[in-house]
Design a protein around this motif. Structure first.
Motif, PDB file in Angstrom:
ATOM      1  N   MET A 107     -33.963  -9.716 -31.625  1.00 59.52           N
ATOM      2  CA  MET A 107     -35.124  -9.375 -30.942  1.00 59.52           C
ATOM      3  C   MET A 107     -36.044 -10.658 -30.674  1.00 59.52           C
ATOM      4  N   ASP A 108     -36.019 -11.309 -31.608  1.00 61.56           N
ATOM      5  CA  ASP A 108     -36.991 -12.606 -31.766  1.00 61.56           C
ATOM      6  C   ASP A 108     -36.422 -13.576 -30.781  1.00 61.56           C
ATOM      7  N   ILE A 109     -35.083 -13.670 -30.735  1.00 64.20           N
ATOM      8  CA  ILE A 109     -34.416 -14.588 -29.501  1.00 64.20           C
ATOM      9  C   ILE A 109     -34.968 -14.096 -28.141  1.00 64.20           C
ATOM     10  N   ASN A 110     -34.695 -12.623 -27.793  1.00 62.35           N
ATOM     11  CA  ASN A 110     -34.884 -12.260 -26.561  1.00 62.35           C
ATOM     12  C   ASN A 110     -36.368 -12.246 -26.350  1.00 62.35           C
ATOM     13  N   ARG A 111     -37.381 -11.959 -27.422  1.00 65.47           N
ATOM     14  CA  ARG A 111     -38.906 -12.206 -26.970  1.00 65.47           C
ATOM     15  C   ARG A 111     -38.875 -13.553 -26.849  1.00 65.47           C
ATOM     16  N   GLY A 112     -38.532 -14.572 -27.313  1.00 61.61           N
ATOM     17  CA  GLY A 112     -38.639 -16.057 -26.793  1.00 61.61           C
ATOM     18  C   GLY A 112     -38.321 -16.224 -25.394  1.00 61.61           C
ATOM     19  N   THR A 113     -37.214 -15.593 -24.806  1.00 63.21           N
ATOM     20  CA  THR A 113     -36.511 -15.933 -23.569  1.00 63.21           C
ATOM     21  C   THR A 113     -37.536 -15.137 -22.607  1.00 63.21           C
ATOM     22  N   LEU A 114     -37.995 -13.975 -23.036  1.00 69.49           N
ATOM     23  CA  LEU A 114     -39.149 -13.370 -22.307  1.00 69.49           C
ATOM     24  C   LEU A 114     -40.218 -14.086 -21.909  1.00 69.49           C
ATOM     25  N   ASP A 115     -40.809 -14.602 -23.162  1.00 70.64           N
ATOM     26  CA  ASP A 115     -41.940 -15.523 -22.969  1.00 70.64           C
ATOM     27  C   ASP A 115     -41.571 -16.737 -22.226  1.00 70.64           C
ATOM     28  N   SER A 164     -39.766 -16.750 -19.478  1.00 75.48           N
ATOM     29  CA  SER A 164     -39.533 -16.306 -18.400  1.00 75.48           C
ATOM     30  C   SER A 164     -41.181 -15.882 -17.697  1.00 75.48           C
ATOM     31  N   LEU A 165     -41.689 -15.251 -18.494  1.00 73.71           N
ATOM     32  CA  LEU A 165     -43.052 -14.883 -18.205  1.00 73.71           C
ATOM     33  C   LEU A 165     -43.977 -16.310 -17.875  1.00 73.71           C
ATOM     34  N   THR A 166     -43.709 -17.299 -18.464  1.00 70.09           N
ATOM     35  CA  THR A 166     -44.554 -18.777 -18.222  1.00 70.09           C
ATOM     36  C   THR A 166     -44.030 -19.176 -17.135  1.00 70.09           C
ATOM     37  N   ALA A 167     -42.804 -19.201 -16.807  1.00 74.85           N
ATOM     38  CA  ALA A 167     -42.216 -19.686 -15.390  1.00 74.85           C
ATOM     39  C   ALA A 167     -42.753 -18.669 -14.388  1.00 74.85           C
ATOM     40  N   LEU A 168     -42.911 -17.469 -14.644  1.00 76.09           N
ATOM     41  CA  LEU A 168     -43.230 -16.740 -13.681  1.00 76.09           C
ATOM     42  C   LEU A 168     -44.800 -16.770 -13.180  1.00 76.09           C
ATOM     43  N   ASP A 169     -45.657 -17.250 -14.275  1.00 79.13           N
ATOM     44  CA  ASP A 169     -47.102 -17.519 -14.118  1.00 79.13           C
ATOM     45  C   ASP A 169     -47.095 -18.818 -13.267  1.00 79.13           C
ATOM     46  N   ARG A 170     -46.360 -20.022 -13.677  1.00 81.87           N
ATOM     47  CA  ARG A 170     -46.395 -21.105 -12.740  1.00 81.87           C
ATOM     48  C   ARG A 170     -46.085 -20.828 -11.441  1.00 81.87           C
ATOM     49  N   SER A 171     -45.021 -19.908 -11.106  1.00 87.53           N
ATOM     50  CA  SER A 171     -44.573 -19.817  -9.881  1.00 87.53           C
ATOM     51  C   SER A 171     -45.794 -19.003  -9.070  1.00 87.53           C
ATOM     52  N   ILE A 172     -46.477 -18.146  -9.696  1.00 85.15           N
ATOM     53  CA  ILE A 172     -47.525 -17.374  -8.983  1.00 85.15           C
ATOM     54  C   ILE A 172     -48.857 -18.560  -8.689  1.00 85.15           C
ATOM     55  N   GLN A 173     -49.027 -19.441  -9.628  1.00 85.94           N
ATOM     56  CA  GLN A 173     -50.113 -20.383  -9.470  1.00 85.94           C
ATOM     57  C   GLN A 173     -49.864 -21.270  -8.428  1.00 85.94           C
ATOM     58  N   GLU A 174     -48.589 -21.591  -8.152  1.00 88.74           N
ATOM     59  CA  GLU A 174     -48.187 -22.589  -7.287  1.00 88.74           C
ATOM     60  C   GLU A 174     -48.241 -21.673  -5.896  1.00 88.74           C
ATOM     61  N   MET A 175     -47.914 -20.439  -5.917  1.00 86.32           N
ATOM     62  CA  MET A 175     -48.086 -19.676  -4.563  1.00 86.32           C
ATOM     63  C   MET A 175     -49.623 -19.637  -4.252  1.00 86.32           C
ATOM     64  N   GLU A 176     -50.399 -19.401  -5.146  1.00 85.90           N
ATOM     65  CA  GLU A 176     -51.705 -19.211  -4.796  1.00 85.90           C
ATOM     66  C   GLU A 176     -52.442 -20.413  -4.347  1.00 85.90           C
TER      67      GLU A 176
END
Length: 227
Positions: free
Chosen positions: A196-204, A206-218
């Protein structure tokens, strides 16, 4: 009989501890004359030569690896898969309770139990004979004595045939298996938590990459690059 078995186990443990203490004390007492004789021989052979004092830094450096090794092997306040079972067996209340039950069963003295049951059966038989002599063979007391005799007789026969010993051995085996199951369940839970800790790190990530994509699109939207 469980209380008698526990008392016997405690007495044996106390006796063993006293034996260890006496052996250590005897070892220290025996080492002292040898050291004095060795020192006397050294002084006689070389009276003008004084032994070089041991460097405090050397002793500190010699003691430091041992201390660091102990810290690495069993760090305080940390938990790993390697020390999980040991910490469970040292501090888990369920495992400690099972240990006490196993110790009480293993401490039973079957020879003493055999003698006690035989004496009890003889006492009940004497009491029944007295009731028969007084014409009270059909009384409530006689019935109670009869039931007690039959119950003790069944236990006595089981002990005589070795069935009780085998039953207790099976119980000890079941209790040890229960301990192993608790340890295995804890290890499985530990592995699940790690996953679960490993999966949480993977999700974190993924969320960080998604935030960067949103900032780039904005940013590209503000620059007019995209509609």
């Amino acid at each position: 009989m469980n209380r008698r078995g526990i008392a016997l186990f405690l007495a044996v443990a106390m006796t063993l501890s006293l034996c260890v203490v006496s052996v250590l004390a005897a070892g220290q007492t025996e080492e002292t004359p040898v050291a004095s004789e060795t020192q006397g021989i050294a002084e006689t052979a070389a009276p003008d030569t004084a032994p070089a004092p041991e460097s405090p830094e050397g002793s500190a450096e010699a003691a430091e690896p041992a201390a660091s090794g102990e810290t690495q092997s069993s760090p305080v306040g940390t938990l790993s898969f390697d020390n999980l079972e040991r910490r469970l067996r040292e501090g888990n209340c369920n495992l400690l309770a099972l240990d006490e039950t196993i110790a009480s069963i293993e401490a039973l003295d079957y020879d003493e139990m055999y003698d006690d049951l035989r004496d009890s059966l003889n006492d009940i038989a004497d009491a029944q004979w007295m009731l028969i002599q007084f014409g009270m063979s059909d009384s409530y007391t006689a019935g109670t004595l009869k039931q007690s005799y039959q119950s003790l007789r069944a236990t006595f026969d089981s002990l005589k045939d070795g069935e009780l010993q085998q039953d207790n051995a099976d119980i000890v085996l079941q209790l040890r298996n229960a301990q192993d199951q608790i340890v295995k369940a804890a290890e499985s839970l530990y592995v699940a938590l790690l996953e679960m800790d490993i999966n949480r790190g993977t999700l974190d990530r993924s969320l960080t990459a998604l935030d960067r994509s949103i900032q780039e699109m904005e940013l590209r939207y503000e620059l007019g690059q995209i509609s």
